[in-house]
Design a protein around this motif. Structure first.
Motif, PDB file in Angstrom:
ATOM      1  N   SER A 158       0.865  -1.063  -0.041  1.00 18.22           N
ATOM      2  CA  SER A 158       0.054  -0.095  -0.053  1.00 18.22           C
ATOM      3  C   SER A 158       0.935   1.275  -0.092  1.00 18.22           C
ATOM      4  N   GLU A 159       0.374   2.382   0.241  1.00 23.10           N
ATOM      5  CA  GLU A 159       1.068   3.620   0.040  1.00 23.10           C
ATOM      6  C   GLU A 159       2.282   3.671   1.070  1.00 23.10           C
ATOM      7  N   ARG A 160       2.184   3.145   2.354  1.00 26.71           N
ATOM      8  CA  ARG A 160       3.133   3.081   3.256  1.00 26.71           C
ATOM      9  C   ARG A 160       3.607   1.860   4.012  1.00 26.71           C
TER      10      ARG A 160
ATOM     11  N   ARG B 215       6.146  -1.762   8.083  1.00 19.03           N
ATOM     12  CA  ARG B 215       6.447  -0.332   7.520  1.00 19.03           C
ATOM     13  C   ARG B 215       7.894  -0.465   7.356  1.00 19.03           C
TER      14      ARG B 215
ATOM     15  N   GLY C 241      -2.658   6.091  11.384  1.00 18.69           N
ATOM     16  CA  GLY C 241      -3.502   5.662  10.278  1.00 18.69           C
ATOM     17  C   GLY C 241      -3.114   4.434   9.542  1.00 18.69           C
ATOM     18  N   TYR C 242      -2.303   3.381  10.118  1.00 23.21           N
ATOM     19  CA  TYR C 242      -1.718   2.096   9.836  1.00 23.21           C
ATOM     20  C   TYR C 242      -2.793   1.262   9.618  1.00 23.21           C
TER      21      TYR C 242
ATOM     22  N   THR D 173      -6.326   1.778   9.276  1.00 22.90           N
ATOM     23  CA  THR D 173      -7.086   1.882   8.244  1.00 22.90           C
ATOM     24  C   THR D 173      -6.564   1.529   6.644  1.00 22.90           C
ATOM     25  N   GLU D 174      -5.279   1.992   6.672  1.00 21.65           N
ATOM     26  CA  GLU D 174      -4.381   1.609   5.480  1.00 21.65           C
ATOM     27  C   GLU D 174      -4.506   0.260   5.087  1.00 21.65           C
TER      28      GLU D 174
ATOM     29  N   ARG E 278      -8.039  -1.090   4.170  1.00 17.89           N
ATOM     30  CA  ARG E 278      -8.531  -0.897   2.990  1.00 17.89           C
ATOM     31  C   ARG E 278      -7.618  -1.972   1.871  1.00 17.89           C
TER      32      ARG E 278
ATOM     33  N   ALA F  21      -5.957   1.779  -1.535  1.00 20.12           N
ATOM     34  CA  ALA F  21      -5.261   1.088  -0.183  1.00 20.12           C
ATOM     35  C   ALA F  21      -4.718   2.414   0.380  1.00 20.12           C
TER      36      ALA F  21
END
Length: 184
Positions: free
Chosen positions: A5-7, A65, A100-101, A103-104, A107, A184
């Protein structure tokens, strides 16, 4: 199976992960919010969890992460069998709360569930953990009208849990990798 995902990077657990996993989940404030994790959480529990067989239809991931030093474990997420669909479960280590991990990761796994043609995902949280409800709502889940008693191994007793559900349709089937990454 892996998800980027993004992060975050979601991946299966490997045998060498047990010590790091133990270090991030051996926290009573984390475990008390989970149904199937015992307290105290031991090295044997971590090794046993890492050694569980993976299901292609109901995968489980360590949430990591990535950074310049590697990829630290920040939590865990997965799907399990549920009547009429899949059940989502997750946790985030205390040092990573509020970023926010969750939620990410939720998703990202919901996108995968759609791609796997699950039509419905359900989730629950203990009523004294409203932060988990906010995570689910941000990921598109809707609160049902049901509060059920659910046993918590960490608490050693049944506690009221609020139920949520998410109906998945064609928009969740991420055949397009870029659309899936954006979701995501």
């Amino acid at each position: 199976m892996f998800i980027r995902s993004e992060r975050l990077f979601l991946r299966p657990g490997w045998p060498e992960d047990w010590e790091e996993l133990l270090g991030v989940i051996a926290d009573e404030d984390v475990v008390r919010n989970l149904a199937s994790v015992p307290w105290p959480y031991t090295a044997e529990d971590a090794r046993s969890f890492i050694g569980l067989p993976q299901s292609h239809r109901y995968p489980r991931f360590l949430i990591t992460r990535p950074d310049a030093r590697g990829a630290c474990i920040v939590g865990c997420i997965g799907l399990d069998r549920a009547e009429g669909g899949a059940e989502l479960g997750y946790w985030i280590a205390r040092d990573h709360w509020g970023r926010g991990y969750a939620t990410e990761a939720v998703r990202a796994v919901v996108g995968l569930a759609g791609a796997m043609r699950h039509t419905r995902v359900v989730a629950e949280h203990f009523v004294d953990n409203p932060a988990s409800g906010r995570v689910l709502e941000k990921a598109g889940f809707r609160r049902t009208a049901r509060v059920v008693e659910r046993f918590s191994k960490g608490r050693g007793q049944a506690c009221p849990a609020r139920t949520y559900e998410l109906a998945l349709g064609p928009s969740h089937a991420c055949g397009d990798a870029m659309r899936c990454k954006r979701a995501a």
